[in-house]
Scaffold this motif. Structure first.
Motif, mmCIF file in Angstrom:
data_model
loop_
_atom_site.group_PDB
_atom_site.id
_atom_site.type_symbol
_atom_site.label_atom_id
_atom_site.label_comp_id
_atom_site.label_asym_id
_atom_site.label_seq_id
_atom_site.Cartn_x
_atom_site.Cartn_y
_atom_site.Cartn_z
ATOM 1 N N GLN A 1 -5.966 -4.658 1.115
ATOM 2 C CA GLN A 1 -6.737 -4.116 0.048
ATOM 3 C C GLN A 1 -8.073 -4.675 -0.171
ATOM 4 N N GLN A 3 -10.958 -5.589 -3.191
ATOM 5 C CA GLN A 3 -11.285 -6.207 -4.710
ATOM 6 C C GLN A 3 -12.943 -6.238 -4.781
ATOM 7 N N LYS A 96 -20.104 -0.530 -7.219
ATOM 8 C CA LYS A 96 -19.395 0.273 -6.365
ATOM 9 C C LYS A 96 -19.740 -0.185 -4.769
ATOM 10 N N TYR A 111 -14.788 1.693 -3.681
ATOM 11 C CA TYR A 111 -14.035 0.869 -4.703
ATOM 12 C C TYR A 111 -15.016 0.506 -5.780
ATOM 13 N N TRP A 112 -14.445 0.537 -6.868
ATOM 14 C CA TRP A 112 -15.235 0.101 -8.289
ATOM 15 C C TRP A 112 -14.646 -1.254 -8.801
#
Length: 122
Positions: A1, A3, A96, A111-112
């Motif tokens: 993932q 982050q 972002k 992703y934010w």
């Protein structure tokens, strides 16, 4: 993932300065673009500034000449230097990142971060 974490917001007087930071981490192969958006109460989220991997930048007209976006590719980090702040700059600022993830080829994922509050007030 992956982050995305912002930092550096706070309260500042009109005319003051702040620097926001945003770091992306995780299973990242490369990052195409990173940028800052903001959302004031009762308003839609809007673009503030964006920087692509080659270094090209784009700014909202309202911040040109006052804000500077920069990027450290080695650290997957983007910065937003904000000078001559105005009360109308008050908003939650979101980072972002458009990311190519390890093992996912050329697919790009967006992703934010969770947002950081910037308040400009005397």
């Amino acid at each position: 993932q992956v982050q995305v974490v912002e930092s550096g917001g706070g309260l500042v007087q009109p005319g003051g300065s702040l620097r926001l930071s945003c770091a992306a981490s995780g299973s990242i192969s490369s990052i195409n673009a990173m940028g800052w958006y903001r959302q004031a109460p009762g308003k839609q989220r809007e673009l503030v500034a964006v920087i692509i991997s080659g270094g090209s930048t784009n700014y909202a007209d309202s911040v040109k000449g006052r804000f500077t976006i920069s990027r450290d590719n080695a650290k997957n980090t983007v910065y937003l230097r904000m000078n001559s702040l105005k009360p109308e700059d008050t908003a939650v600022y979101y980072c972002k990142a458009d990311v190519k993830r390890t093992g996912w080829g050329n697919s790009v994922f967006r992703y934010w971060g969770q947002g950081t509050q910037v308040t400009v007030s005397s």
